[in-house]
Design an enzyme around this catalytic site. Structure first.
Site, PDB file in Angstrom:
ATOM      1  N   CYS A 202       5.813  -4.981  15.947  1.00 37.88           N
ATOM      2  CA  CYS A 202       5.339  -4.081  17.003  1.00 37.88           C
ATOM      3  C   CYS A 202       3.909  -4.458  17.400  1.00 37.88           C
ATOM      4  O   CYS A 202       3.079  -4.749  16.532  1.00 37.88           O
ATOM      5  CB  CYS A 202       5.385  -2.638  16.524  1.00 37.88           C
ATOM      6  SG  CYS A 202       7.054  -2.115  16.096  1.00 37.88           S
TER       7      CYS A 202
ATOM      8  N   CYS B  35       3.337   8.659   1.004  1.00 41.90           N
ATOM      9  CA  CYS B  35       3.846   7.774   2.049  1.00 41.90           C
ATOM     10  C   CYS B  35       3.994   6.394   1.414  1.00 41.90           C
ATOM     11  O   CYS B  35       3.012   5.820   0.949  1.00 41.90           O
ATOM     12  CB  CYS B  35       2.849   7.753   3.216  1.00 41.90           C
ATOM     13  SG  CYS B  35       3.274   6.547   4.483  1.00 41.90           S
TER      14      CYS B  35
ATOM     15  N   CYS C 191       6.426  -6.864   7.415  1.00 38.62           N
ATOM     16  CA  CYS C 191       7.493  -6.359   8.285  1.00 38.62           C
ATOM     17  C   CYS C 191       7.806  -7.430   9.320  1.00 38.62           C
ATOM     18  O   CYS C 191       6.905  -8.101   9.824  1.00 38.62           O
ATOM     19  CB  CYS C 191       7.043  -5.078   8.986  1.00 38.62           C
ATOM     20  SG  CYS C 191       8.354  -4.335  10.000  1.00 38.62           S
TER      21      CYS C 191
ATOM     22  N   CYS D   7      -0.479   6.285   8.520  1.00 34.23           N
ATOM     23  CA  CYS D   7       0.741   5.481   8.538  1.00 34.23           C
ATOM     24  C   CYS D   7       0.637   4.451   9.652  1.00 34.23           C
ATOM     25  O   CYS D   7       0.116   4.735  10.722  1.00 34.23           O
ATOM     26  CB  CYS D   7       1.958   6.359   8.761  1.00 34.23           C
ATOM     27  SG  CYS D   7       2.309   7.373   7.338  1.00 34.23           S
TER      28      CYS D   7
ATOM     29  N   GLU E 129       0.821  -1.199   0.000  1.00 38.64           N
ATOM     30  CA  GLU E 129       0.000   0.000   0.000  1.00 38.64           C
ATOM     31  C   GLU E 129       0.864   1.260   0.000  1.00 38.64           C
ATOM     32  O   GLU E 129       1.942   1.289   0.583  1.00 38.64           O
ATOM     33  CB  GLU E 129      -0.934  -0.004   1.208  1.00 38.64           C
ATOM     34  CG  GLU E 129      -1.996  -1.070   1.047  1.00 38.64           C
ATOM     35  CD  GLU E 129      -3.022  -1.073   2.156  1.00 38.64           C
ATOM     36  OE1 GLU E 129      -4.117  -1.571   1.913  1.00 38.64           O
ATOM     37  OE2 GLU E 129      -2.733  -0.586   3.251  1.00 38.64           O
TER      38      GLU E 129
ATOM     39  N   CYS F 211       0.880  -2.462  15.686  1.00 41.15           N
ATOM     40  CA  CYS F 211       0.906  -2.131  14.247  1.00 41.15           C
ATOM     41  C   CYS F 211       0.201  -3.178  13.391  1.00 41.15           C
ATOM     42  O   CYS F 211       0.426  -4.381  13.554  1.00 41.15           O
ATOM     43  CB  CYS F 211       2.363  -1.981  13.807  1.00 41.15           C
ATOM     44  SG  CYS F 211       2.556  -1.752  12.036  1.00 41.15           S
TER      45      CYS F 211
HETATM   46  N1  SAH Z   1       8.898   0.658  10.306  1.00 46.40           N
HETATM   47  C1  SAH Z   1       9.045   2.055  10.368  1.00 46.40           C
HETATM   48  C2  SAH Z   1       8.214   2.806   9.337  1.00 46.40           C
HETATM   49  C3  SAH Z   1       6.813   2.310   9.116  1.00 46.40           C
HETATM   50  S1  SAH Z   1       5.676   2.526  10.454  1.00 46.40           S
HETATM   51  C4  SAH Z   1       8.757   2.574  11.782  1.00 46.40           C
HETATM   52  O1  SAH Z   1       8.275   1.790  12.596  1.00 46.40           O
HETATM   53  O2  SAH Z   1       9.050   3.747  12.044  1.00 46.40           O
HETATM   54  C5  SAH Z   1       5.415   4.309  10.421  1.00 46.40           C
HETATM   55  C6  SAH Z   1       4.942   4.916  11.722  1.00 46.40           C
HETATM   56  O3  SAH Z   1       3.573   4.551  11.992  1.00 46.40           O
HETATM   57  C7  SAH Z   1       5.735   4.454  12.939  1.00 46.40           C
HETATM   58  O4  SAH Z   1       6.034   5.546  13.767  1.00 46.40           O
HETATM   59  C8  SAH Z   1       4.764   3.516  13.604  1.00 46.40           C
HETATM   60  O5  SAH Z   1       5.050   3.328  14.962  1.00 46.40           O
HETATM   61  C9  SAH Z   1       3.459   4.214  13.368  1.00 46.40           C
HETATM   62  N2  SAH Z   1       2.273   3.384  13.586  1.00 46.40           N
HETATM   63  C10 SAH Z   1       2.166   2.043  13.522  1.00 46.40           C
HETATM   64  N3  SAH Z   1       0.904   1.644  13.793  1.00 46.40           N
HETATM   65  C11 SAH Z   1       0.196   2.768  14.050  1.00 46.40           C
HETATM   66  C12 SAH Z   1      -1.159   3.020  14.392  1.00 46.40           C
HETATM   67  N4  SAH Z   1      -2.037   2.046  14.492  1.00 46.40           N
HETATM   68  N5  SAH Z   1      -1.525   4.308  14.591  1.00 46.40           N
HETATM   69  C13 SAH Z   1      -0.646   5.319  14.421  1.00 46.40           C
HETATM   70  N6  SAH Z   1       0.635   5.146  14.075  1.00 46.40           N
HETATM   71  C14 SAH Z   1       1.059   3.881  13.909  1.00 46.40           C
HETATM   72 FE1  SF4 Z   2       7.298  -2.750  11.285  1.00 46.67          FE
HETATM   73 FE2  SF4 Z   2       4.960  -1.643  11.956  1.00 46.67          FE
HETATM   74 FE3  SF4 Z   2       6.889  -1.822  13.768  1.00 46.67          FE
HETATM   75 FE4  SF4 Z   2       7.167  -0.082  11.713  1.00 46.67          FE
HETATM   76  S1  SF4 Z   2       5.612  -0.010  13.335  1.00 46.67           S
HETATM   77  S2  SF4 Z   2       8.696  -1.520  12.514  1.00 46.67           S
HETATM   78  S3  SF4 Z   2       6.108  -1.254  10.095  1.00 46.67           S
HETATM   79  S4  SF4 Z   2       5.831  -3.568  12.783  1.00 46.67           S
END
Ligand code: SAH
Ligand code: SF4
Length: 309
Positions: free
Chosen positions: A86, A75, A82, A301, A62, A89
């Site tokens: 996390c 974006c 991934c 994001c 996406e 996420c």
């Molecule tokens: N892997 C990288 C980039 C992709 S995630 C990273 O983790 O930075 C991009 C951003 O979106 C990160 O700051 C992540 O913590 C945040 N993010 C993930 N899930 C989210 C959610 N449900 N609501 C808001 N931000 C979220």
């Molecule tokens: Fe991967 Fe999502 Fe964690 Fe970014 S926030 S490192 S995309 S699992």
């Protein structure tokens, strides 16, 4: 060829009409172009549009187009899925499938540029995947975006979960991109709960790599801080965060959590967000708050997910 590929955005080498026919034929046989195909798009009431792109091997990623009055931002993803996992996420759920090639990273910018019918001015590597776990391909893509597509380094932001050795390597390269580090917690204990992978990279060392990045590149580091109700959003956390960041040239980007179905995390109240922000500001930390866009199409994001319904 670079002009045809990156400026004109051709879909096949046949379209490179000022090359000799014999060369075009040869290229079609040996170096056929692969571009993604947008198989779904959902447009939010605020103009933010999320695209599901199908890659040449059938996998999907996406990318999000964010048009503003004065700029066009995209974006984009760096991996299919991934591996970091996390807890909060949506991308984490499908696990990791593969790295994107430099071409697949650049293709997203070109494809969204065509959709927008306007030049993309800003690129954020903040879609699916962890860019610093695909560093060679991501670096190659960034250089081509800069040299050939014409996007200034200062308008490229790379968001990382915080892979300390890769941040040190980036600092050595001394590029002018913006480094955004997803912090989400002011201490190791809490951070490990949200980002189990962070156990490998203690905050102490991560902070020293970020300080080194800022000092070397003379660019402020952005720290992203996801605010999750009752988890990391108290004034006490804000104070701890202020202390952690006291000696780093940085600013904090507060991101209210976007709720993901099936996950136990909730978005904080407006008051909790404001209180958190006030503590940081009182302690001399500069704060920005992410404007929430595209919520109705789950285009925020971190909400990007493979095979999204
Ligand atoms: N892997 C990288 C980039 C992709 S995630 C990273 O983790 O930075 C991009 C951003 O979106 C990160 O700051 C992540 O913590 C945040 N993010 C993930 N899930 C989210 C959610 N449900 N609501 C808001 N931000 C979220
Ligand atoms: Fe991967 Fe999502 Fe964690 Fe970014 S926030 S490192 S995309 S699992």
């Amino acid at each position: 060829m670079a002009h045809w590929l990156y400026r004109k955005g051709v879909k096949s080498t046949e379209q490179m009409t000022n090359l000799p026919a014999s060369l075009r034929e040869e290229l079609t046989k040996t170096a056929a172009l692969t571009r993604s195909e947008a198989i779904r798009e959902s447009k939010s009431s605020d103009g933010t549009t999320k695209f599901l792109l199908r890659l040449s091997d059938g996998e999907t990623i996406e990318s999000v187009l964010l048009p503003y009055p004065d700029r066009v931002s995209v974006c984009i993803s760096t991996q299919v899925g991934c591996s970091v996992g996390c807890a909060f996420c949506a991308t984490a759920d499908g696990g990791f499938l593969r790295n994107l090639t430099p071409g697949e990273v650049i293709d997203q910018v070109l494809t969204l540029q065509e959709k927008a019918e306007a030049r993309v001015s800003h690129v954020v590597l903040m879609g699916m995947g962890e860019p610093l776990l695909n560093l060679p391909n991501v670096l190659k893509a960034i250089h081509i975006l800069n040299d050939e597509v014409g996007i200034s380094m200062r308008r490229i932001t790379l968001s990382t979960v915080g892979i300390t050795p890769a941040i040190r390597k980036l600092a050595e390269l001394d590029m002018q991109i913006t480094l955004a580090v997803s912090l989400h917690a002011p201490n190791d204990e809490l951070r490990k709960k949200l980002i189990p992978y962070a156990a490998k990279f203690p905050l102490n060392d991560l902070m020293s790599a970020c300080r080194n990045y800022a000092n070397t590149t003379k660019r402020r580091v952005t720290f992203e801080y996801l605010l999750i109700a009752g988890v990391n959003d108290s004034p006490h956390h804000a104070l701890e965060l202020s202390k952690l960041l006291a000696r780093i040239m940085c600013h904090v980007n507060l991101i209210p959590y976007n709720e993901v179905a099936g996950k136990p995390f909730k978005k904080p109240s407006r008051k909790a967000i404001e209180d958190f922000r006030r503590v940081l500001e009182q302690n001399g930390i500069e704060v920005t708050q992410r404007i929430e866009r595209g919520e109705d199409v789950s285009a925020a994001c971190g909400q990007l997910k493979r095979r999204n319904a």
